[in-house]
Write a protein that holds these residues in place. Structure first.
Motif, PDB file in Angstrom:
ATOM      1  N   LEU A 291       0.923  -1.311   0.110  1.00 62.64           N
ATOM      2  CA  LEU A 291      -0.173  -0.001   0.069  1.00 62.64           C
ATOM      3  C   LEU A 291       0.897   1.159  -0.112  1.00 62.64           C
ATOM      4  CD1 LEU A 291      -2.772   1.588   0.378  1.00 62.64           C
ATOM      5  CD2 LEU A 291      -2.155   1.374   2.927  1.00 62.64           C
ATOM      6  N   LEU A 292       0.575   2.226  -0.831  1.00 64.82           N
ATOM      7  CA  LEU A 292       1.282   3.235  -0.891  1.00 64.82           C
ATOM      8  C   LEU A 292       0.707   4.521  -0.679  1.00 64.82           C
ATOM      9  CD1 LEU A 292       3.000   2.636  -4.703  1.00 64.82           C
ATOM     10  CD2 LEU A 292       3.829   2.024  -2.263  1.00 64.82           C
ATOM     11  N   VAL A 293       0.988   5.587   0.056  1.00 62.67           N
ATOM     12  CA  VAL A 293       0.256   6.369   0.517  1.00 62.67           C
ATOM     13  C   VAL A 293       1.238   7.942   0.382  1.00 62.67           C
ATOM     14  CG1 VAL A 293      -0.979   7.643   2.438  1.00 62.67           C
ATOM     15  CG2 VAL A 293      -0.993   5.299   2.226  1.00 62.67           C
ATOM     16  N   THR A 294       0.829   8.638  -0.557  1.00 64.02           N
ATOM     17  CA  THR A 294       1.499   9.826  -0.548  1.00 64.02           C
ATOM     18  C   THR A 294       0.965  10.982  -0.130  1.00 64.02           C
ATOM     19  OG1 THR A 294       2.431   8.906  -2.883  1.00 64.02           O
ATOM     20  CG2 THR A 294       2.761  11.337  -2.383  1.00 64.02           C
ATOM     21  N   THR A 295       1.341  12.023   0.698  1.00 65.92           N
ATOM     22  CA  THR A 295       0.651  13.146   1.343  1.00 65.92           C
ATOM     23  C   THR A 295       1.090  14.292   0.676  1.00 65.92           C
ATOM     24  OG1 THR A 295       2.497  12.812   3.027  1.00 65.92           O
ATOM     25  CG2 THR A 295       0.530  11.810   3.625  1.00 65.92           C
ATOM     26  N   SER A 296       0.491  15.463   1.007  1.00 61.65           N
ATOM     27  CA  SER A 296       0.380  16.734   0.358  1.00 61.65           C
ATOM     28  C   SER A 296       1.580  17.464   1.026  1.00 61.65           C
ATOM     29  CB  SER A 296      -0.607  17.510   0.544  1.00 61.65           C
ATOM     30  OG  SER A 296      -1.047  17.614   1.663  1.00 61.65           O
ATOM     31  N   ASP A 297       2.241  16.868   2.178  1.00 63.01           N
ATOM     32  CA  ASP A 297       3.412  17.558   2.436  1.00 63.01           C
ATOM     33  C   ASP A 297       4.772  16.873   1.850  1.00 63.01           C
ATOM     34  OD1 ASP A 297       3.530  15.083   3.641  1.00 63.01           O
ATOM     35  OD2 ASP A 297       4.079  15.737   5.984  1.00 63.01           O
ATOM     36  N   GLY A 298       4.675  16.152   0.902  1.00 60.48           N
ATOM     37  CA  GLY A 298       5.789  15.711   0.194  1.00 60.48           C
ATOM     38  C   GLY A 298       6.631  14.328   0.924  1.00 60.48           C
ATOM     39  N   HIS A 299       5.619  13.516   1.345  1.00 66.56           N
ATOM     40  CA  HIS A 299       6.173  11.950   1.713  1.00 66.56           C
ATOM     41  C   HIS A 299       5.325  10.884   1.006  1.00 66.56           C
ATOM     42  CE1 HIS A 299       7.726  14.744   4.953  1.00 66.56           C
ATOM     43  NE2 HIS A 299       8.850  13.960   5.109  1.00 66.56           N
ATOM     44  N   LEU A 300       6.243  10.060   0.828  1.00 70.21           N
ATOM     45  CA  LEU A 300       5.585   8.676   0.436  1.00 70.21           C
ATOM     46  C   LEU A 300       5.840   7.396   1.538  1.00 70.21           C
ATOM     47  CD1 LEU A 300       4.625   6.635  -1.952  1.00 70.21           C
ATOM     48  CD2 LEU A 300       7.027   6.398  -2.760  1.00 70.21           C
ATOM     49  N   TYR A 301       4.752   7.160   1.803  1.00 69.63           N
ATOM     50  CA  TYR A 301       4.706   6.018   2.728  1.00 69.63           C
ATOM     51  C   TYR A 301       4.496   4.650   2.045  1.00 69.63           C
ATOM     52  CZ  TYR A 301       4.109   9.674   6.314  1.00 69.63           C
ATOM     53  OH  TYR A 301       4.582  11.058   6.882  1.00 69.63           O
ATOM     54  N   ILE A 302       5.243   3.555   2.429  1.00 74.42           N
ATOM     55  CA  ILE A 302       5.098   2.304   1.947  1.00 74.42           C
ATOM     56  C   ILE A 302       4.871   1.273   2.797  1.00 74.42           C
ATOM     57  CG2 ILE A 302       6.058   0.451   0.313  1.00 74.42           C
ATOM     58  CD1 ILE A 302       7.875   2.514  -0.824  1.00 74.42           C
ATOM     59  N   TYR A 303       3.464   0.691   2.834  1.00 76.67           N
ATOM     60  CA  TYR A 303       3.244  -0.378   3.806  1.00 76.67           C
ATOM     61  C   TYR A 303       3.264  -1.730   3.339  1.00 76.67           C
ATOM     62  CZ  TYR A 303       1.494   3.622   6.446  1.00 76.67           C
ATOM     63  OH  TYR A 303       1.293   4.761   7.180  1.00 76.67           O
ATOM     64  N   ASN A 304       3.459  -2.739   3.889  1.00 72.49           N
ATOM     65  CA  ASN A 304       3.100  -4.199   3.625  1.00 72.49           C
ATOM     66  C   ASN A 304       1.871  -4.688   3.866  1.00 72.49           C
ATOM     67  OD1 ASN A 304       5.676  -4.965   2.731  1.00 72.49           O
ATOM     68  ND2 ASN A 304       6.271  -5.891   4.839  1.00 72.49           N
ATOM     69  N   LEU A 305       1.100  -5.143   2.868  1.00 75.61           N
ATOM     70  CA  LEU A 305      -0.315  -5.649   2.872  1.00 75.61           C
ATOM     71  C   LEU A 305      -0.377  -7.008   2.954  1.00 75.61           C
ATOM     72  CD1 LEU A 305      -3.425  -5.240   2.801  1.00 75.61           C
ATOM     73  CD2 LEU A 305      -3.315  -4.956   0.105  1.00 75.61           C
ATOM     74  N   ASP A 306      -0.818  -7.643   3.966  1.00 79.27           N
ATOM     75  CA  ASP A 306      -1.023  -9.131   4.025  1.00 79.27           C
ATOM     76  C   ASP A 306      -2.252  -9.484   3.549  1.00 79.27           C
ATOM     77  OD1 ASP A 306      -1.399 -11.937   5.047  1.00 79.27           O
ATOM     78  OD2 ASP A 306      -0.874 -11.374   6.880  1.00 79.27           O
ATOM     79  N   PRO A 307      -2.309 -10.019   2.168  1.00 79.55           N
ATOM     80  CA  PRO A 307      -3.259 -10.403   1.366  1.00 79.55           C
ATOM     81  C   PRO A 307      -4.275 -11.683   1.822  1.00 79.55           C
ATOM     82  CG  PRO A 307      -1.294 -11.333   0.266  1.00 79.55           C
ATOM     83  CD  PRO A 307      -1.006 -10.652   1.675  1.00 79.55           C
TER      84      PRO A 307
END
Length: 410
Positions: A304-320
């Motif tokens: 799961l990728l989350v990009t925020t308006s303050d200029g950061h990209l967070y990458i999470y593991n997703l357990d399917p």
């Protein structure tokens, strides 16, 4: 979801998302300031840019050659742009323009659309249908579905009671997800028929502004993020689809009992029985910021990728398999020097029991160089993997061919 495009006060940047640990900057341009729209055609060299300096003008570039393919001006400010390998769609507040992406010819103008102040619209990335969805009403949650290939109206879907806030197609264009301004219910419809397939509740306690709605490429998951700190991931499955070899569980037995019972209930009650809660969630460290989410496969594992308006990209593991709380494994800064920021918060937490899938995902965050898949500009696929059929239109777009996009300036 193999690249990331961001607009800034000084220009725009393009990144490739082929690795968890390393964020590769593909291109940076400082020629146009205050870029608020930047759309890249998959992982090709075609990029469409709109700036606050000229909000009524769309510029189309071949960024690798540093050349402008063309530019178009419109009667009012451009609110959003969507593109696939057949069509380029420009959305204004009360009109929509559909171009043929091969020669940028204007094919259709949809005039007098209901006031659409946010430029809400969705275009299927599947070139075979090129369905376009946009609000059919400013006061109710009606979806107007338009066939971008035949240039004809497909249908109208009464999706919600209140005005729409988010729309998203799956990768094949066979499903469309929607949310209203209340943000409590997310619905998924079949395309082009418009029948309701799923209904998910993301909470009844408060209204939220859903800013991002996205399917995974295999259409098994649907992610929704809002102005709150919680990101919800729903699983699109029917309980009757579970395979025999799966280990039986109490919840599985109960689910099948409810599924069987719902077949004998009136339609309204049956619909309530089939509503699902989130399969997986993420608690962000921030709240109130606009963000965009994506479900992607990076280094052969679901993320799961989350990009925020303050200029950061967070990458999470997703357990399917088991879902639950997603694990933050990397935080990247998009506006700085490109250096990554380690996840300090997780280091302070007590170790949580992980499922097998999550454990494998954490261990393979840094693959050996011999097994790490390469990054290909051809359709955004990883080298050695099959490029999805929808990445290519009839006669593939070849942006290295000078004759593919003649430099038309309007």
């Amino acid at each position: 979801c193999s690249s990331l495009a961001i607009g800034t006060t000084t220009g725009y940047k393009l990144f490739s998302l082929s690795s968890v640990e390393q964020l590769d900057q593909v291109h940076e341009s400082n020629e146009i300031p205050d870029v608020y729209i930047v759309e890249r055609l998959f992982s090709s060299s075609l990029v469409v840019v709109v700036s606050h300096a000229k909000p009524q003008q769309m510029n189309v570039y071949h960024f690798k050659k540093g050349t402008e393919i063309c530019n178009y001006s419109y009667s009012s400010n451009i609110l959003s742009i969507r593109l696939n390998r057949q069509r380029l769609v420009v959305c204004l507040e009360e009109s929509i323009y559909i171009h043929n992406i091969k020669d940028m010819k204007l094919l259709k103008t949809i005039l007098d659309t209901p006031p659409n102040t946010t430029g809400l619209c969705a275009l299927s990335i599947n070139h075979a249908n090129s369905y376009l969805a946009y609000p059919g009403s400013a006061t109710s949650g009606e979806i107007a579905l338009y066939d971008g290939n035949t240039l004809k109206t497909a249908c109208s879907i009464p999706a919600h009671d209140g005005p729409l806030a988010a729309l998203a197609f799956n990768s094949t264009g066979s499903k469309l997800a929607s949310a209203s301004e209340k943000g409590t219910v997310i619905r998924v419809f079949s395309i082009p028929g418009g029948q309701k397939l799923y209904e998910f509740r993301r909470g009844m306690k408060r209204y939220v502004n859903i800013s991002s709605l996205v399917f995974s490429m295999d259409s098994q998951f649907l992610c929704a993020s809002s102005n709150t700190e919680t990101v919800h991931i729903f699983k699109l499955e029917h309980l009757t689809d579970s395979r025999p070899e799966e280990p039986p569980t109490w919840s599985g037995y109960m689910g099948k009992m409810f599924q069987a019972a719902s077949n004998y209930l009136p339609a309204q009650v049956s619909g309530m029985m089939n509503q699902d809660r989130a399969f997986a969630t993420v608690r962000l460290n921030i709240s109130g910021q606009r963000n965009i989410c994506a479900l992607s496969t990076i280094q052969k594992l679901p993320r799961l990728l989350v990009t925020t308006s303050d200029g950061h990209l967070y990458i999470y593991n997703l357990d399917p398999q088991d879902g639950g709380e997603c694990v933050l494994i990397k935080k990247h800064s998009l506006l700085g020097s490109g250096k990554t920021e380690e996840n300090k918060e997780n280091d302070l937490r007590p170790p949580l029991p992980q499922s097998y899938a999550a454990t494998v995902a954490r261990q393979s965050a840094v693959p050996s160089t011999s097994t790490m898949p390469g990054y290909s500009e051809d359709g955004g696929a990883l080298r050695g993997e099959v490029i999805p059929e929808h990445e290519f239109a009839t006669g593939p777009v070849c942006l290295d061919d000078e004759n593919e996009f003649p430099p038309v300036s309007i």
